[in-house]
Design an enzyme around this catalytic site. Structure first.
Site, PDB file in Angstrom:
ATOM      1  N   ASP A  13       0.831  -1.208   0.000  1.00  0.00           N
ATOM      2  CA  ASP A  13       0.000   0.000   0.000  1.00  0.00           C
ATOM      3  C   ASP A  13       0.866   1.260   0.000  1.00  0.00           C
ATOM      4  O   ASP A  13       1.969   1.263   0.545  1.00  0.00           O
ATOM      5  CB  ASP A  13      -0.930  -0.025   1.226  1.00  0.00           C
ATOM      6  CG  ASP A  13      -2.104   0.924   1.079  1.00  0.00           C
ATOM      7  OD1 ASP A  13      -2.360   1.407  -0.046  1.00  0.00           O
ATOM      8  OD2 ASP A  13      -2.776   1.189   2.104  1.00  0.00           O
ATOM      9  N   ARG A  17       0.334   7.647  -2.814  1.00  0.00           N
ATOM     10  CA  ARG A  17       0.912   8.704  -1.986  1.00  0.00           C
ATOM     11  C   ARG A  17       2.379   8.928  -2.320  1.00  0.00           C
ATOM     12  O   ARG A  17       2.874  10.055  -2.307  1.00  0.00           O
ATOM     13  CB  ARG A  17       0.749   8.357  -0.492  1.00  0.00           C
ATOM     14  CG  ARG A  17      -0.637   8.710   0.041  1.00  0.00           C
ATOM     15  CD  ARG A  17      -0.917   8.018   1.345  1.00  0.00           C
ATOM     16  NE  ARG A  17      -1.295   6.633   1.135  1.00  0.00           N
ATOM     17  CZ  ARG A  17      -1.410   5.728   2.089  1.00  0.00           C
ATOM     18  NH1 ARG A  17      -1.146   6.066   3.349  1.00  0.00           N
ATOM     19  NH2 ARG A  17      -1.794   4.501   1.816  1.00  0.00           N
ATOM     20  N   HIS A  30       2.751   2.983  -8.955  1.00  0.00           N
ATOM     21  CA  HIS A  30       2.539   1.557  -9.231  1.00  0.00           C
ATOM     22  C   HIS A  30       3.739   0.972  -9.990  1.00  0.00           C
ATOM     23  O   HIS A  30       4.171  -0.139  -9.707  1.00  0.00           O
ATOM     24  CB  HIS A  30       1.252   1.353 -10.051  1.00  0.00           C
ATOM     25  CG  HIS A  30       0.004   1.831  -9.355  1.00  0.00           C
ATOM     26  ND1 HIS A  30      -0.251   1.545  -8.035  1.00  0.00           N
ATOM     27  CD2 HIS A  30      -1.059   2.565  -9.798  1.00  0.00           C
ATOM     28  CE1 HIS A  30      -1.424   2.080  -7.695  1.00  0.00           C
ATOM     29  NE2 HIS A  30      -1.930   2.718  -8.745  1.00  0.00           N
ATOM     30  N   GLU A  60     -12.392  -4.757  -4.105  1.00  0.00           N
ATOM     31  CA  GLU A  60     -12.865  -3.374  -3.927  1.00  0.00           C
ATOM     32  C   GLU A  60     -12.120  -2.401  -4.844  1.00  0.00           C
ATOM     33  O   GLU A  60     -12.639  -1.339  -5.177  1.00  0.00           O
ATOM     34  CB  GLU A  60     -12.703  -2.939  -2.466  1.00  0.00           C
ATOM     35  CG  GLU A  60     -13.674  -3.593  -1.498  1.00  0.00           C
ATOM     36  CD  GLU A  60     -13.314  -5.035  -1.120  1.00  0.00           C
ATOM     37  OE1 GLU A  60     -12.160  -5.467  -1.376  1.00  0.00           O
ATOM     38  OE2 GLU A  60     -14.193  -5.728  -0.585  1.00  0.00           O
ATOM     39  N   TRP A  62     -11.714  -2.625  -7.847  1.00  0.00           N
ATOM     40  CA  TRP A  62     -12.450  -2.454  -9.118  1.00  0.00           C
ATOM     41  C   TRP A  62     -13.262  -1.160  -9.102  1.00  0.00           C
ATOM     42  O   TRP A  62     -13.666  -0.661 -10.151  1.00  0.00           O
ATOM     43  CB  TRP A  62     -13.393  -3.635  -9.377  1.00  0.00           C
ATOM     44  CG  TRP A  62     -12.688  -4.914  -9.753  1.00  0.00           C
ATOM     45  CD1 TRP A  62     -12.595  -6.048  -8.984  1.00  0.00           C
ATOM     46  CD2 TRP A  62     -11.992  -5.210 -10.975  1.00  0.00           C
ATOM     47  NE1 TRP A  62     -11.870  -7.016  -9.654  1.00  0.00           N
ATOM     48  CE2 TRP A  62     -11.496  -6.534 -10.874  1.00  0.00           C
ATOM     49  CE3 TRP A  62     -11.731  -4.486 -12.144  1.00  0.00           C
ATOM     50  CZ2 TRP A  62     -10.763  -7.147 -11.896  1.00  0.00           C
ATOM     51  CZ3 TRP A  62     -10.993  -5.101 -13.160  1.00  0.00           C
ATOM     52  CH2 TRP A  62     -10.523  -6.414 -13.029  1.00  0.00           C
ATOM     53  N   LEU A 124      11.291 -20.680  -4.427  1.00  0.00           N
ATOM     54  CA  LEU A 124      10.263 -19.847  -3.794  1.00  0.00           C
ATOM     55  C   LEU A 124       8.945 -19.909  -4.576  1.00  0.00           C
ATOM     56  O   LEU A 124       8.954 -19.903  -5.801  1.00  0.00           O
ATOM     57  CB  LEU A 124      10.773 -18.400  -3.796  1.00  0.00           C
ATOM     58  CG  LEU A 124       9.827 -17.350  -3.224  1.00  0.00           C
ATOM     59  CD1 LEU A 124       9.999 -17.250  -1.720  1.00  0.00           C
ATOM     60  CD2 LEU A 124      10.081 -15.981  -3.853  1.00  0.00           C
ATOM     61  N   ARG A 184       1.906  -4.831   6.280  1.00  0.00           N
ATOM     62  CA  ARG A 184       1.234  -3.799   5.478  1.00  0.00           C
ATOM     63  C   ARG A 184       2.057  -2.530   5.523  1.00  0.00           C
ATOM     64  O   ARG A 184       2.445  -2.064   6.603  1.00  0.00           O
ATOM     65  CB  ARG A 184      -0.178  -3.514   5.978  1.00  0.00           C
ATOM     66  CG  ARG A 184      -0.878  -2.479   5.069  1.00  0.00           C
ATOM     67  CD  ARG A 184      -2.322  -2.239   5.420  1.00  0.00           C
ATOM     68  NE  ARG A 184      -2.947  -1.364   4.430  1.00  0.00           N
ATOM     69  CZ  ARG A 184      -4.184  -1.490   3.987  1.00  0.00           C
ATOM     70  NH1 ARG A 184      -4.953  -2.441   4.454  1.00  0.00           N
ATOM     71  NH2 ARG A 184      -4.666  -0.642   3.094  1.00  0.00           N
ATOM     72  N   GLU A 203       1.110 -13.260  12.336  1.00  0.00           N
ATOM     73  CA  GLU A 203       1.681 -12.094  13.001  1.00  0.00           C
ATOM     74  C   GLU A 203       1.475 -10.911  12.058  1.00  0.00           C
ATOM     75  O   GLU A 203       1.690 -11.035  10.847  1.00  0.00           O
ATOM     76  CB  GLU A 203       3.180 -12.294  13.253  1.00  0.00           C
ATOM     77  CG  GLU A 203       3.490 -13.351  14.280  1.00  0.00           C
ATOM     78  CD  GLU A 203       2.924 -13.025  15.657  1.00  0.00           C
ATOM     79  OE1 GLU A 203       2.951 -11.831  16.051  1.00  0.00           O
ATOM     80  OE2 GLU A 203       2.453 -13.950  16.328  1.00  0.00           O
TER      81      GLU A 203
HETATM   82  C1  IPE Z   1      -5.411  -2.635  -0.054  1.00  0.00           C
HETATM   83  O1  IPE Z   1      -5.058  -1.330  -0.394  1.00  0.00           O
HETATM   84  C2  IPE Z   1      -5.430  -3.512  -1.256  1.00  0.00           C
HETATM   85  C3  IPE Z   1      -4.140  -3.745  -1.865  1.00  0.00           C
HETATM   86  C4  IPE Z   1      -2.982  -3.400  -1.374  1.00  0.00           C
HETATM   87  C5  IPE Z   1      -4.176  -4.451  -3.108  1.00  0.00           C
HETATM   88  P1  IPE Z   1      -6.167  -0.193  -0.579  1.00  0.00           P
HETATM   89  O2  IPE Z   1      -5.435   1.064  -0.758  1.00  0.00           O
HETATM   90  O3  IPE Z   1      -7.129  -0.592  -1.625  1.00  0.00           O
HETATM   91  O4  IPE Z   1      -6.908  -0.260   0.833  1.00  0.00           O
HETATM   92  P2  IPE Z   1      -7.839   0.789   1.582  1.00  0.00           P
HETATM   93  O5  IPE Z   1      -8.873   1.241   0.601  1.00  0.00           O
HETATM   94  O6  IPE Z   1      -6.972   1.915   2.033  1.00  0.00           O
HETATM   95  O7  IPE Z   1      -8.402   0.026   2.743  1.00  0.00           O
HETATM   96  C1  IPE Z   2      -1.424   0.179  -3.415  1.00  0.00           C
HETATM   97  O1  IPE Z   2      -1.226   1.563  -3.477  1.00  0.00           O
HETATM   98  C2  IPE Z   2      -1.715  -0.438  -4.763  1.00  0.00           C
HETATM   99  C3  IPE Z   2      -3.108  -0.899  -4.924  1.00  0.00           C
HETATM  100  C4  IPE Z   2      -3.998  -0.944  -3.997  1.00  0.00           C
HETATM  101  C5  IPE Z   2      -3.508  -1.329  -6.265  1.00  0.00           C
HETATM  102  P1  IPE Z   2      -2.439   2.574  -3.522  1.00  0.00           P
HETATM  103  O2  IPE Z   2      -2.818   2.785  -4.950  1.00  0.00           O
HETATM  104  O3  IPE Z   2      -3.541   2.114  -2.646  1.00  0.00           O
HETATM  105  O4  IPE Z   2      -1.753   3.880  -2.955  1.00  0.00           O
HETATM  106  P2  IPE Z   2      -2.360   4.909  -1.899  1.00  0.00           P
HETATM  107  O5  IPE Z   2      -2.839   4.099  -0.731  1.00  0.00           O
HETATM  108  O6  IPE Z   2      -3.470   5.613  -2.587  1.00  0.00           O
HETATM  109  O7  IPE Z   2      -1.214   5.795  -1.554  1.00  0.00           O
HETATM  110 MG    MG Z   3      -4.009   2.440  -0.696  1.00  0.00          MG
END
Ligand code: IPE
Ligand code: IPE
Ligand code: MG
Length: 237
Positions: A13, A17, A30, A60, A62, A124, A184, A203
């Site tokens: 995640d 940002r 990405h 979600e 999507w 792996l 995370r 964990e």
């Molecule tokens: C969680 O990240 C899903 C993935 C890392 C693929 P999100 O950015 O979609 O999660 P929320 O919306 O902040 O919970």
């Molecule tokens: C994680 O990064 C990648 C996916 C969920 C596809 P984000 O795209 O959720 O990045 P932030 O959370 O908006 O920074």
């Molecule tokens: Mg995110």
């Protein structure tokens, strides 16, 4: 290093940002995130981790703007095609898990060829969770279990008395050990519908680093943190 987890899972995640901090479009986050996957695969293999899984796209997700979804799907195709030679020659077994009915034909065909090509590799195992949701997984498992039982003529009574043991074999992760450690990135402390069943005793580690900055050193620090954890599984030690 002692106490190496068998299965490490990453909720990647913070790509958006990371890009925003640099005044760039989310997409660049990405792209840079793919480099972090590569770095973590190498670090995991070196440390002796057997299974590395990454949450790449949730059900979600999507609901994001159509352009972002399309560019993410295009990036998956490109990254899989670009990385496959290296993964294969390093003995990595590649898998994708999730609701693949929602993926387009091109992506599904790249996934199939990567999975077939690496199926007998014994290094792996790298699992990409794509179009995945923990609730979806549990529901499809329950449906599969019941439809199998109905097909073999089991009574309602025997279906209703099915034990907890064996349910795992209907989950999309059948045969894969539950994650020992779920990490995370980006400072969010939630699971966002990831591995809800399989993560029952994982964990959890939440780190502030944004995913594109999570590389070898960060991965190794997470393993060090895991080594200090005391897993009790409800018992008294
Ligand atoms: C969680 O990240 C899903 C993935 C890392 C693929 P999100 O950015 O979609 O999660 P929320 O919306 O902040 O919970
Ligand atoms: C994680 O990064 C990648 C996916 C969920 C596809 P984000 O795209 O959720 O990045 P932030 O959370 O908006 O920074
Ligand atoms: Mg995110």
């Amino acid at each position: 290093m002692n106490n190496i987890p068998m299965h490490v899972s990453l909720i990647m995640d913070g790509n958006g940002r990371w890009a925003k901090e640099r005044g760039m479009d989310r997409f660049y986050g990405h792209i840079e995130g793919v480099e972090s996957v590569r770095a973590c695969v190498e670090a995991a293999a070196l440390a002796g981790v057997k299974y590395l899984s990454v949450y790449a796209f949730s059900e979600e997700n999507w609901n994001r703007p159509q352009e972002e979804v399309a560019s993410l799907m295009g990036l998956m195709v490109k990254a899989m095609a670009a990385e496959m030679d290296r993964l294969d020659s390093n003995g990595v077994r590649f898998m994708v898990i999730g609701n693949r009915d929602r993926l387009d034909a091109e992506l599904n065909s790249v996934i199939d060829s990567c999975m077939e090509r690496t199926a007998s590799n014994s290094g792996l195992t790298l699992i990409v969770f794509l179009s995945y949701s923990g609730k979806w997984d549990i529901l499809q498992a329950a449906k599969k279990m019941v439809s199998e039982a109905l097909a073999s003529g089991d009574s309602a009574e025997s279906i209703l008395s099915m034990p907890l043991e064996g349910f795992d074999s209907y989950l999309s992760t059948a045969g894969i050990p539950d994650p020992d450690l779920i990490i995370r990135t980006s400072g969010e402390s939630r699971l966002s519908n990831y591995l809800l069943w399989q993560g029952a005793y994982s964990e959890l580690l939440f780190v502030d680093t944004l995913w594109p900055d999570f590389r070898k050193d960060e991965f190794n620090s997470a393993l060090e943190e895991y080594a200090k954890r005391d897993r009790r599984y409800g018992k008294v030690k």
